[in-house]
Write an enzyme that holds these catalytic residues in place. Structure first.
Site, PDB file in Angstrom:
ATOM      1  N   ASN A 103       1.003  -1.274  -0.004  1.00  0.00           N
ATOM      2  CA  ASN A 103       0.161   0.009   0.258  1.00  0.00           C
ATOM      3  C   ASN A 103       0.928   1.163  -0.091  1.00  0.00           C
ATOM      4  O   ASN A 103       2.034   1.073   0.479  1.00  0.00           O
ATOM      5  CB  ASN A 103      -0.821   0.054   1.310  1.00  0.00           C
ATOM      6  CG  ASN A 103      -2.070  -0.992   1.428  1.00  0.00           C
ATOM      7  OD1 ASN A 103      -2.466  -1.455   0.230  1.00  0.00           O
ATOM      8  ND2 ASN A 103      -2.224  -1.249   2.565  1.00  0.00           N
ATOM      9  N   THR A 126       0.498 -10.517  20.582  1.00  0.00           N
ATOM     10  CA  THR A 126       1.236  -9.123  20.511  1.00  0.00           C
ATOM     11  C   THR A 126       0.373  -8.048  21.560  1.00  0.00           C
ATOM     12  O   THR A 126      -1.062  -8.091  21.209  1.00  0.00           O
ATOM     13  CB  THR A 126       1.717  -8.545  19.340  1.00  0.00           C
ATOM     14  OG1 THR A 126       0.545  -8.321  18.299  1.00  0.00           O
ATOM     15  CG2 THR A 126       2.681  -9.563  18.640  1.00  0.00           C
ATOM     16  N   ASP A 132       4.014  -5.377  12.097  1.00  0.00           N
ATOM     17  CA  ASP A 132       4.695  -5.914  10.984  1.00  0.00           C
ATOM     18  C   ASP A 132       6.059  -6.331  11.209  1.00  0.00           C
ATOM     19  O   ASP A 132       6.778  -7.350  10.889  1.00  0.00           O
ATOM     20  CB  ASP A 132       4.471  -5.123   9.955  1.00  0.00           C
ATOM     21  CG  ASP A 132       3.343  -4.677   9.438  1.00  0.00           C
ATOM     22  OD1 ASP A 132       2.388  -5.705   9.643  1.00  0.00           O
ATOM     23  OD2 ASP A 132       2.736  -3.647   8.999  1.00  0.00           O
ATOM     24  N   GLY A 163       1.653  -1.110   3.700  1.00  0.00           N
ATOM     25  CA  GLY A 163       1.114  -2.473   3.361  1.00  0.00           C
ATOM     26  C   GLY A 163       1.838  -3.496   4.268  1.00  0.00           C
ATOM     27  O   GLY A 163       2.915  -3.481   4.174  1.00  0.00           O
ATOM     28  N   LYS A 164       0.947  -4.359   4.708  1.00  0.00           N
ATOM     29  CA  LYS A 164       1.319  -5.260   5.727  1.00  0.00           C
ATOM     30  C   LYS A 164       2.602  -6.258   5.237  1.00  0.00           C
ATOM     31  O   LYS A 164       3.582  -6.503   5.664  1.00  0.00           O
ATOM     32  CB  LYS A 164       0.395  -5.853   6.814  1.00  0.00           C
ATOM     33  CG  LYS A 164      -0.559  -5.037   7.397  1.00  0.00           C
ATOM     34  CD  LYS A 164      -1.617  -6.123   7.989  1.00  0.00           C
ATOM     35  CE  LYS A 164      -2.537  -4.921   8.727  1.00  0.00           C
ATOM     36  NZ  LYS A 164      -2.135  -3.949   9.556  1.00  0.00           N
ATOM     37  N   GLY A 165       2.049  -6.671   3.985  1.00  0.00           N
ATOM     38  CA  GLY A 165       3.205  -7.475   3.227  1.00  0.00           C
ATOM     39  C   GLY A 165       4.403  -6.690   3.138  1.00  0.00           C
ATOM     40  O   GLY A 165       5.513  -7.460   3.106  1.00  0.00           O
ATOM     41  N   ALA A 166       4.405  -5.656   2.329  1.00  0.00           N
ATOM     42  CA  ALA A 166       5.551  -4.916   2.156  1.00  0.00           C
ATOM     43  C   ALA A 166       6.429  -4.600   3.344  1.00  0.00           C
ATOM     44  O   ALA A 166       7.588  -4.679   3.344  1.00  0.00           O
ATOM     45  CB  ALA A 166       5.152  -3.617   1.286  1.00  0.00           C
ATOM     46  N   ASN A 218      -2.904  -9.813  17.321  1.00  0.00           N
ATOM     47  CA  ASN A 218      -3.023  -8.850  18.628  1.00  0.00           C
ATOM     48  C   ASN A 218      -3.962  -9.102  19.513  1.00  0.00           C
ATOM     49  O   ASN A 218      -4.797 -10.124  19.258  1.00  0.00           O
ATOM     50  CB  ASN A 218      -2.586  -7.315  18.108  1.00  0.00           C
ATOM     51  CG  ASN A 218      -4.005  -6.794  17.309  1.00  0.00           C
ATOM     52  OD1 ASN A 218      -4.986  -7.501  17.453  1.00  0.00           O
ATOM     53  ND2 ASN A 218      -3.762  -5.761  16.631  1.00  0.00           N
TER      54      ASN A 218
HETATM   55  O1  RIB Z   1       0.514  -2.555   9.573  1.00  0.00           O
HETATM   56  C1  RIB Z   1       0.682  -1.314   8.949  1.00  0.00           C
HETATM   57  C2  RIB Z   1       0.014  -1.168   7.612  1.00  0.00           C
HETATM   58  O2  RIB Z   1      -1.443  -1.377   7.535  1.00  0.00           O
HETATM   59  C3  RIB Z   1       0.266   0.154   6.951  1.00  0.00           C
HETATM   60  O3  RIB Z   1       1.339   0.300   6.438  1.00  0.00           O
HETATM   61  C4  RIB Z   1      -0.803   0.270   6.136  1.00  0.00           C
HETATM   62  O4  RIB Z   1      -0.589   0.091   4.726  1.00  0.00           O
HETATM   63  C5  RIB Z   1      -1.689  -0.778   6.548  1.00  0.00           C
HETATM   64  O5  RIB Z   1      -1.890  -1.896   5.479  1.00  0.00           O
END
Ligand code: RIB
Length: 302
Positions: free
Chosen positions: A14, A221, A253, A42-45, A186
């Protein structure tokens, strides 16, 4: 010193559109924001970048749109040593975005999935080798559930450990839970998973004991209160180091990425949780989901 573990991450990318403010507005209230930033997220990135920064060979399976945010996200990944060959560029959907209201100790996030919603099971399957060659597969829930399941099934079939971060929470079928070796909700995600509310440590311990009987190893968490898991059936909590918090976005993340790298490097559960929480506490000292992801040496020194 660790070796260089391979971590496959299947998940979202994201662009985060972040408004910083002194305090969050109450419902229906308008407050004056202080700054606006556009930063990769974005969580994956975030998780992939956390793994790469810690020295892992990290490859992300995901999708962006054919637009400016998409190329910025891919650039951010490759500059930070995340392999991008399994990131699709989708013609007819925009790159996912997250609008984030950010105050120092708090945030609230709305995501619009865009291309993340088109990271299909077929695309995941096409990159099965990335998963098969990894020591750990790390997944979250910002891409279609079926794609997450496909990735986990490939991992299970080839003996690759799986870490499932059930965020943002969606109801998870039982067979999918069985494909996870570790699950890292969490506190509020754990309450959603179990349909109960835990007001005390004793209630949480009992809830974890009940839920954790046959499923994956459960790690909850708890933000500034640390991370809990069961040790000999008793609640064991590793406290979070005290730090000056600038931005908590991406802290979860960072924990998941660091935990996965630690497990893949041969640390045991307790050591890996402790490593993850040290990394996450460093990550909140900088602004932006990805900027604060620490190196292995920084975590070691912390
Ligand atoms: O976990 C944080 C992320 O959640 C943010 O970077 C946002 O893009 C959402 O996906």
């Amino acid at each position: 010193m660790h070796n260089r573990p391979a971590i496959a991450i299947a998940g979202s990318l994201n662009m985060d559109l972040v408004v910083s403010m002194e305090r969050m507005p109450k419902q229906g209230e308008t407050v004056k924001g202080e700054q606006f930033h556009t930063v990769p997220g974005g969580k994956g990135a975030n998780q992939a970048l956390a793994c790469a920064r810690l020295g892992a060979d990290a490859a992300l399976i995901g999708a962006v749109g054919d637009d400016a945010f998409g190329s910025m996200m891919k650039q951010q990944m490759s500059t930070n040593n995340v392999r991008t060959d399994a990131i699709a560029t989708i013609q007819d959907a925009p790159t996912g975005i997250a609008t984030i209201m950010h105050a120092a100790n708090d945030n609230s996030i709305v995501i619009v999935e865009g291309a993340n919603g088109i990271c299909t099971p077929a695309w995941t399957e096409r990159h099965a080798d990335i998963i098969r060659q990894a020591q750990v597969l790390l997944v979250q829930l910002e891409i279609p559930l079926e794609s997450v399941r496909t990735a986990m099934q490939i991992a299970r079939d080839s003996g690759v450990l799986t870490v499932l971060n059930p965020a943002p929470y969606v109801e998870l079928p039982d067979d999918m839970l069985q494909l996870a070796d570790y699950i890292t909700p969490n506190e509020s995600e754990f309450e959603s998973l179990t349909g109960a509310v835990y007001g005390t440590e004793e209630e949480l311990e009992e809830g974890m004991r009940q839920w954790g009987k046959e499923g994956p190893t459960l790690i909850v968490t708890r933000g500034g209160n640390g991370v809990s898991f069961l040790k000999d059936e008793r609640l064991h909590t590793i406290k979070a180091p005290q730090v000056e918090v600038v931005d908590t976005t991406g802290a979860g993340d960072c924990f998941n990425g660091a935990f996965s790298v630690a497990i893949a490097s041969g640390l045991d559960l307790e050591e890996a949780v402790a490593f993850g929480i040290k990394a996450a506490s460093l990550s909140v000292t900088k602004f932006g989901a990805q900027a604060g992801m620490p190196t292995w040496e920084e975590v070691d020194a912390g």
